[in-house]
Design a protein around this motif. Structure first.
Motif, PDB file in Angstrom:
ATOM      1  N   PRO A   1      -2.485   4.677 -10.187  1.00  0.00           N
ATOM      2  CA  PRO A   1      -2.282   6.135 -10.163  1.00  0.00           C
ATOM      3  C   PRO A   1      -1.866   6.678  -8.803  1.00  0.00           C
ATOM      4  N   SER A   2      -2.063   5.902  -7.756  1.00  0.00           N
ATOM      5  CA  SER A   2      -1.709   6.391  -6.417  1.00  0.00           C
ATOM      6  C   SER A   2      -0.305   5.947  -6.014  1.00  0.00           C
ATOM      7  N   PRO A   3       0.574   6.882  -5.624  1.00  0.00           N
ATOM      8  CA  PRO A   3       1.907   6.479  -5.148  1.00  0.00           C
ATOM      9  C   PRO A   3       1.831   5.655  -3.864  1.00  0.00           C
ATOM     10  N   GLU A   4       0.763   5.814  -3.101  1.00  0.00           N
ATOM     11  CA  GLU A   4       0.614   5.028  -1.876  1.00  0.00           C
ATOM     12  C   GLU A   4       0.477   3.543  -2.204  1.00  0.00           C
ATOM     13  N   LEU A  28      -9.082   3.713  -2.666  1.00  0.00           N
ATOM     14  CA  LEU A  28      -7.643   3.702  -2.425  1.00  0.00           C
ATOM     15  C   LEU A  28      -7.301   2.720  -1.318  1.00  0.00           C
ATOM     16  N   GLU A  29      -8.074   2.723  -0.262  1.00  0.00           N
ATOM     17  CA  GLU A  29      -7.811   1.827   0.867  1.00  0.00           C
ATOM     18  C   GLU A  29      -7.848   0.370   0.432  1.00  0.00           C
ATOM     19  N   ALA A  30      -8.823   0.029  -0.442  1.00  0.00           N
ATOM     20  CA  ALA A  30      -8.929  -1.351  -0.913  1.00  0.00           C
ATOM     21  C   ALA A  30      -7.734  -1.731  -1.775  1.00  0.00           C
ATOM     22  N   ARG A  31      -7.265  -0.810  -2.595  1.00  0.00           N
ATOM     23  CA  ARG A  31      -6.119  -1.108  -3.462  1.00  0.00           C
ATOM     24  C   ARG A  31      -4.832  -1.244  -2.651  1.00  0.00           C
ATOM     25  N   VAL A  32      -4.669  -0.413  -1.618  1.00  0.00           N
ATOM     26  CA  VAL A  32      -3.509  -0.555  -0.734  1.00  0.00           C
ATOM     27  C   VAL A  32      -3.557  -1.908  -0.026  1.00  0.00           C
ATOM     28  N   ARG A  67       9.299   9.833  -5.289  1.00  0.00           N
ATOM     29  CA  ARG A  67      10.480   9.461  -4.508  1.00  0.00           C
ATOM     30  C   ARG A  67      10.172   8.389  -3.475  1.00  0.00           C
ATOM     31  N   THR A  68       9.014   8.467  -2.814  1.00  0.00           N
ATOM     32  CA  THR A  68       8.714   7.514  -1.744  1.00  0.00           C
ATOM     33  C   THR A  68       8.615   6.093  -2.275  1.00  0.00           C
ATOM     34  N   VAL A  69       8.183   5.954  -3.520  1.00  0.00           N
ATOM     35  CA  VAL A  69       8.103   4.631  -4.120  1.00  0.00           C
ATOM     36  C   VAL A  69       9.505   4.083  -4.369  1.00  0.00           C
ATOM     37  N   ALA A 126       3.268   0.560  -1.557  1.00  0.00           N
ATOM     38  CA  ALA A 126       2.914  -0.670  -0.832  1.00  0.00           C
ATOM     39  C   ALA A 126       3.454  -1.892  -1.566  1.00  0.00           C
ATOM     40  N   VAL A 127       3.390  -1.872  -2.892  1.00  0.00           N
ATOM     41  CA  VAL A 127       3.983  -2.965  -3.670  1.00  0.00           C
ATOM     42  C   VAL A 127       5.504  -2.963  -3.501  1.00  0.00           C
ATOM     43  N   ALA A 128       6.107  -1.779  -3.575  1.00  0.00           N
ATOM     44  CA  ALA A 128       7.561  -1.662  -3.496  1.00  0.00           C
ATOM     45  C   ALA A 128       8.121  -2.144  -2.167  1.00  0.00           C
TER      46      ALA A 128
END
Length: 275
Positions: free
Chosen positions: A33-36, A9-13, A61-63, A40-42
């Motif tokens: 699959p991760s909203p995090e 996940l950290e690498a994808r963020v 919602r956070t996205v 980050a893209v948004a």
């Protein structure tokens, strides 16, 4: 990105946040699959419109809120989000510097009172939208307009508002003219007059009248206001209400050393001489 699910996940963020990441990869990350990761893209100011568009309908919602805050979001995306079912997303749109007239026209018609209140606080609000807000059913919205508007015609119109809290909003508005402040100094509500003397500088004639205001609370507010001239405060030291007089005598401006203010002993104990 066939190994997207196997990377951490950290690498994808980090990939979503990396300025060197290509638009094509960002578009793929929108379905992570991760909203995090999707958030980050948004949040990327340089994210392409085709990457942000599907995120306006994201289930998280956070996205959607990140898209709503992104100053690079298109007007079409912001128009979609200003009608979002989640209030935090709608309110995030209101804070976006890219909001234009089309979006504000949707905000003024919203059922969401807070969204209309955020609109009322916007600088350089279009006169036609301000005219609608003057008649808003919510006193809170009108109060926020009163406190923030720079339009003198709007201020004049709101002086006639029957709700005290709306006129209190005007009483703290730094953009009011001397004429407006004179009208507020004679307002029928002591709450309005008290708010006025705490917030704004007034003409001498208005100050002299307020020294003898029928409301103790107004005079106390005048005695303790940081904008009250010293000669007015001295006049209040002999106010017939002892609480007002004590407030005036004991007033201490920010940063000044504290000094004791004691009444003469003979005044406290009539018939006895002070030592």
């Amino acid at each position: 990105m066939g190994n997207q699910r196997t990377t951490t996940l950290e690498a994808r963020v980090s990939l979503a946040q990396d300025p060197a990441t290509t638009p094509a990869t960002l578009y793929e990350l929108c379905s992570d699959p991760s909203p995090e990761v999707r958030a980050a893209v948004a949040a990327r100011p340089e994210a392409p419109a085709e990457a942000l568009r599907p995120l306006t309908r994201d289930r998280d919602r956070t996205v959607r809120e990140a898209v709503a805050r992104n100053p690079s979001s298109s007007q079409a995306n912001l128009l979609r989000l200003v009608g979002d079912a989640d209030r935090w997303v709608r309110w995030a749109v209101a804070a976006n510097p890219a909001v234009d007239t089309r979006i504000r026209q949707q905000m003024v018609k919203a059922q969401d009172k807070e969204l209309r209140g955020l609109l009322a606080e916007m600088p350089d609000l279009e006169p036609d939208l301000a005219a609608v807000l003057i008649r808003d059913v919510s006193p809170e919205v009108r109060e926020r307009l009163a406190a923030h508007t720079e339009d003198l015609d709007v201020i004049t119109a709101l002086l006639a508002d029957r709700t005290v809290r709306v006129r209190k909003g005007l009483a703290i508005n730094q953009r009011t003219t001397a004429e407006h402040r004179h009208a507020l100094a004679g307002d029928s509500s002591p709450d309005v007059r008290a708010a006025l003397v705490r917030a704004l500088e007034l003409d001498e004639a208005d100050l002299q009248a307020l020294v003898h205001d029928r409301s103790v609370e107004v005079r106390r507010s005048l005695a303790t206001s940081a904008v009250t001239p010293q000669h007015i405060r001295r006049a209040l030291e002999s106010d017939p209400d002892e609480t007002v007089a004590e407030d005036a005598r004991g007033y201490q401006a920010a940063g000044e050393p504290r000094t004791a203010h004691r009444r003469p002993i003979g005044k406290r104990f009539p018939g006895r001489r002070g030592r």
